[in-house]
Design an enzyme around this catalytic site. Structure first.
Site, PDB file in Angstrom:
ATOM      1  N   GLN A   1      17.383  86.756  15.756  1.00 37.35           N
ATOM      2  CA  GLN A   1      17.203  85.447  15.162  1.00 37.35           C
ATOM      3  C   GLN A   1      18.327  85.220  14.159  1.00 37.35           C
ATOM      4  O   GLN A   1      18.791  86.143  13.494  1.00 37.35           O
ATOM      5  CB  GLN A   1      15.843  85.345  14.495  1.00 37.35           C
ATOM      6  CG  GLN A   1      14.666  85.440  15.464  1.00 37.35           C
ATOM      7  CD  GLN A   1      14.615  84.278  16.459  1.00 37.35           C
ATOM      8  OE1 GLN A   1      15.164  83.196  16.210  1.00 37.35           O
ATOM      9  NE2 GLN A   1      13.954  84.494  17.582  1.00 37.35           N
TER      10      GLN A   1
ATOM     11  N   CYS B   1      31.853  71.871   2.589  1.00 35.54           N
ATOM     12  CA  CYS B   1      32.915  72.676   3.215  1.00 35.54           C
ATOM     13  C   CYS B   1      34.137  71.838   3.549  1.00 35.54           C
ATOM     14  O   CYS B   1      34.026  70.732   4.080  1.00 35.54           O
ATOM     15  CB  CYS B   1      32.380  73.347   4.488  1.00 35.54           C
ATOM     16  SG  CYS B   1      33.582  74.428   5.301  1.00 35.54           S
TER      17      CYS B   1
ATOM     18  N   CYS C   1      35.094  71.326  12.038  1.00 34.37           N
ATOM     19  CA  CYS C   1      34.541  72.585  12.550  1.00 34.37           C
ATOM     20  C   CYS C   1      33.214  72.337  13.257  1.00 34.37           C
ATOM     21  O   CYS C   1      32.346  71.622  12.744  1.00 34.37           O
ATOM     22  CB  CYS C   1      34.351  73.558  11.398  1.00 34.37           C
ATOM     23  SG  CYS C   1      33.564  75.107  11.867  1.00 34.37           S
TER      24      CYS C   1
ATOM     25  N   CYS D   1      13.955  77.476  21.403  1.00 35.25           N
ATOM     26  CA  CYS D   1      15.204  77.080  20.753  1.00 35.25           C
ATOM     27  C   CYS D   1      15.751  75.799  21.360  1.00 35.25           C
ATOM     28  O   CYS D   1      16.917  75.461  21.158  1.00 35.25           O
ATOM     29  CB  CYS D   1      16.242  78.201  20.842  1.00 35.25           C
ATOM     30  SG  CYS D   1      16.630  78.713  22.536  1.00 35.25           S
TER      31      CYS D   1
ATOM     32  N   CYS E   1      33.211  79.231   4.479  1.00 36.38           N
ATOM     33  CA  CYS E   1      32.053  79.001   5.336  1.00 36.38           C
ATOM     34  C   CYS E   1      30.801  78.998   4.468  1.00 36.38           C
ATOM     35  O   CYS E   1      30.605  79.904   3.654  1.00 36.38           O
ATOM     36  CB  CYS E   1      31.933  80.066   6.428  1.00 36.38           C
ATOM     37  SG  CYS E   1      30.594  79.737   7.607  1.00 36.38           S
TER      38      CYS E   1
ATOM     39  N   GLU F   1      10.714  92.138  29.509  1.00 37.23           N
ATOM     40  CA  GLU F   1      12.089  91.805  29.145  1.00 37.23           C
ATOM     41  C   GLU F   1      13.017  92.125  30.307  1.00 37.23           C
ATOM     42  O   GLU F   1      12.872  93.157  30.967  1.00 37.23           O
ATOM     43  CB  GLU F   1      12.510  92.590  27.898  1.00 37.23           C
ATOM     44  CG  GLU F   1      13.968  92.487  27.516  1.00 37.23           C
ATOM     45  CD  GLU F   1      14.433  91.060  27.330  1.00 37.23           C
ATOM     46  OE1 GLU F   1      15.538  90.735  27.816  1.00 37.23           O
ATOM     47  OE2 GLU F   1      13.699  90.250  26.700  1.00 37.23           O
TER      48      GLU F   1
END
Length: 388
Positions: A229, A47, A53, A346, A126, A274
């Site tokens: 996700q 890229c 970036c 994560c 991108c 949740e």
């Protein structure tokens, strides 16, 4: 002259003599003056915006060294807590598969921010976004200028079942001309929904039909800005790991269940906790519509984690907390008597912190599955199985 041995958590290459070098890959050589001499794993970044970036930090790594980096991030985090575990080969998402991203716009600029900066890199190509989402960038830049954007806003892009979903945070265009321009943009570019939020909550300005995201084979109503996700490949890898980790469990607790990524994929009775009401309502409606044995509850697991007695009603537990981890829930998990726990994370650092509590409570990390769905990023995800 010192060889680069590995890549650290923030993306710098680490040499044998302890020095760090930006944009270095394992196998490179660091000279006495700090120059990086490319080695066999140093590729040409695809890229034009790299490395300015902030969307990518590691485009200079080939697949072999990037795969090793993803697994090494987890191993280093575990080692910092005095832990070790079998770490499986990492699953990587291919380029141009990212189906969720937050860009930034301001006065004719639209793109990710520069690395360690608030400056917007005006995106002209991108290599991580889905082509269908990247195709919206140039026309969306033009639209925002036309409707009078004069301050910085966040632009959330996602791919729903019906097509692209756009949410603009911090700006709501006004007037007939702006409304007509927005409608024409959506019609021309096949946008499934266009929402704005100027501080009072998302408002859909274009949504010809209610949009959904299919999870576990079931279409689920998708609130604006909902968590997904990052890639379909990443979701598939995490779901497969969770199903393996829970095995033949008949009753499962899914903590931080979201829209039901795992709850709707499991062949079991699932209690789904949740804290976000819009996600909870979507999950409940989808499960009821398909007569699935999923039982959602609105519950803030930071303020009211499940107790040991509540957890012991289940055969297995799935937990997928935000980046901060699940310290408030971990003590009860460590003391409960379920057969297995699937921990999706994560953030390897907070996972390792919570894993230490689990191990001290008598659990063992059976395996860890690294998942690199944020292609060429230092952001690493994983699924792990805990057993007694």
């Amino acid at each position: 002259m010192s060889p680069i041995l590995r890549v650290a958590a923030r993306g710098d290459g680490v040499a044998a003599d302890g020095r760090h070098a930006a944009l270095a890959a394992p196998g490179d050589t660091l000279t006495a003056t700090g120059e990086v001499i490319a080695g066999p794993h140093h590729q040409s970044p695809p890229c034009r915006h790299f490395p300015r970036c902030g969307g990518c930090q590691l485009q200079h790594l080939d697949d072999e060294s990037y795969t090793a980096f993803v697994a090494d991030r987890i191993a280093v985090a575990l080692d910092a807590q005095g832990l070790e575990a079998p770490i499986r080969p990492a699953t990587l998402s291919p380029p141009r598969t990212r189906r969720r991203a937050t860009l930034h716009a301001d006065r004719g600029l639209l793109g990710f921010t520069a690395e360690s900066s608030h400056q917007i890199v005006d995106m002209r190509e991108c290599h991580i976004l889905l082509p269908e989402l990247f195709a919206l960038v140039a026309p969306l830049r033009t639209l925002l200028q036309r409707v009078g954007l004069k301050r910085r806003v966040d632009v959330h892009l996602a791919m729903a079942d019906q097509g692209p979903d756009i949410l603009i945070n911090g700006f709501a265009p006004q007037g007939l001309e702006a409304a007509e321009a927005l409608t024409a943009f959506c019609e021309k570019h096949g946008v499934a929904r266009f929402s704005v939020d100027d501080g009072v909550g998302p408002e859909a300005r274009w949504e010809p039909e209610p949009i959904t995201i299919t999870l576990g084979g079931i279409p689920v109503a998708m609130p604006p800005g909902a968590f997904l996700q990052a890639t379909q490949e990443g979701e598939d890898a995490l779901v497969a790991a969770v199903k393996e980790a829970t095995g033949s469990a008949k009753a499962v607790a899914d903590l931080f269940a979201g829209l039901g990524t795992f709850a709707l994929a499991l062949p079991a009775k699932v209690y789904a906790a949740e804290g976000a009401r819009n996600a909870l309502f979507s999950l409940r409606a989808a499960a009821q519509l398909r007569s699935r044995p999923v039982f959602p509850e609105h519950r803030d697991l930071y303020r009211r984690p499940l107790t040991v007695a509540e957890l012991d009603r289940f055969d297995a537990v799935v937990i997928d907390p935000p980046r901060a981890g699940a310290r408030e829930q971990t003590d009860a998990l460590a003391a409960c008597k379920v057969n297995s726990i699937a921990y999706v994370s994560c953030n390897p650092s907070t996972f390792a912190r919570d894993a230490k509590v689990m191990v001290e409570g008598g659990w063992r990390i059976d395996w860890v599955q690294p998942v690199g769905q944020f292609r060429w990023s230092t952001h690493v995800e994983l699924a792990a199985r805990f057993v007694r």
